[in-house]
Design an enzyme around this catalytic site. Sequence first.
Site, PDB file in Angstrom:
ATOM      1  N   ASP A 153       8.589   2.856   1.785  1.00 13.04           N
ATOM      2  CA  ASP A 153       7.416   3.488   2.373  1.00 13.04           C
ATOM      3  C   ASP A 153       7.416   3.115   3.850  1.00 13.04           C
ATOM      4  O   ASP A 153       7.067   1.993   4.220  1.00 13.04           O
ATOM      5  CB  ASP A 153       6.158   2.980   1.659  1.00 13.04           C
TER       6      ASP A 153
ATOM      7  N   LYS B 222       2.029   8.813  10.035  1.00 12.75           N
ATOM      8  CA  LYS B 222       1.502   8.240  11.279  1.00 12.75           C
ATOM      9  C   LYS B 222       2.246   8.738  12.522  1.00 12.75           C
ATOM     10  O   LYS B 222       1.937   9.806  13.030  1.00 12.75           O
ATOM     11  CB  LYS B 222       1.498   6.713  11.175  1.00 12.75           C
TER      12      LYS B 222
ATOM     13  N   TYR C  59       0.836  -1.200   0.000  1.00 13.29           N
ATOM     14  CA  TYR C  59       0.000   0.000   0.000  1.00 13.29           C
ATOM     15  C   TYR C  59       0.875   1.256   0.000  1.00 13.29           C
ATOM     16  O   TYR C  59       1.763   1.397   0.831  1.00 13.29           O
ATOM     17  CB  TYR C  59      -0.912   0.015   1.235  1.00 13.29           C
TER      18      TYR C  59
END
Length: 426
Positions: free
Chosen positions: A234, A262, A139
């Site tokens: 990522d 995050k 993702y």
Amino acid sequence: MSAQPKTETTLLDRARQVLPGGTFGNTAADVIVSEGKGTRVWDENGKEYIDYLLGSGPMIVGHAHPEVTAAVRAQIEKGTTFFANNAKGIELAEVIVDAVPCADKVRFASTGSEADAFAIRLVRAYRGRSKILKFEGGYHGYSDYGLMSLAPPKPGNDYRPQPDSAGIPDNVRDHILVAPFNDVDAVAGLIDAHKGEIAAVFMEPVQRLIPPRPGFLEAMRELTEKNDILLCFDEVVTGFRLSYGGAQQYYGVTPDLCTLGKAIGGGFPLSAIAGREEIMALFDRERTDAAHFVPQVGTLSGNPVAAAAGIATLEVLKRPGTYERYFEVGNRLKSALSERLQRAGLEAQVVGDAPMFDTVFAGGEIRNYRDTLRADKTQMSRLNALLRARGILKGENKYYLSVILDEDDIAQTIDAWDDAITEMTA
Ligand SMILES: Cc1ncc(COP(=O)(O)O)c(C=O)c1O
């Protein structure tokens, strides 16, 4: 079944009036959280949960951490956004450069998706090539390029890139190559077949929960270097989570570039692109000719409130012993869950590392996305529902652990597992 208590039913009805599917698009509509403190959240009916959703990862030091709250409060009093350089944003960039091995320079955005979209553009501009090699099941946010082959429901024999959303133009697939995670030969084959066309290998170093096999990240580093291809990690999930320096420090493999999100925003919208000096220079108009310049701008980029929350969060994480205890607790929980699944005779295993893991209802090694398709989703939903009834809040496929779980949280979680797994197999 008893009727749903009034507060939550009313709010759910209101949500259905104004939100498609009655949700913000994230978790199930009927989870309506009213409050979070420490390791716990409460829903609108006052039911208490141990929170393993953690806001999908940011709340790694727990909800309303007093130091984060104080830092945010102090900044709010001085103004909330400026669209200009500010001390908090600069300080957070310094903290990231100190911590993250690949980070010579940092630029901010607001979400992980945004950081990934900028990074994808940056690697293309730097290499002057358009193709991105990604892994099936990985993702990288919701941009057209990021949202390819995340979750193809019926992948064929080959690895043709497939869009995960309606509305993605057909020609996006011309710019994406897809490989199975943990398969060095497949990546080498694609690089060989597309010599001089690939800008970067773009990957989650831990794909969702699937760890890289020993040597896989090293092989990606070697293959990309040998072929003049950039390697981008990522680290939106793994950054400051697998270790203070992220997955790149944990596994000892330094990419050219990474994205972060995050944890670094401490519960506020903040993400970053961090990387090698000469690549990041393409964001600098003074140092780059017009043909290579990549504008990188956002109304809230470097927002001082988010930066203050991020700095306070990273300060807590940096304290000696934090990650040692984090892994000790995580491994203890993983073993407890694993034992209970085995004892119950379920064909299931725990996949993931101490900071984030979950049950996968399938036997055999889980190396890549296609292996996860063997998992029994019905059993997974049932276990999640039984756990939720017992005060465990988690995502569909992940327990995110905070670093402040205490012995009560651990004991209560294990009791809930005992009870739920017993009911499941009764
Ligand atoms: C690995 C990874 N990259 C990017 C993103 C996108 O981040 P955001 O939801 O902040 O846009 C996520 C979100 O979960 C993620 O897990």
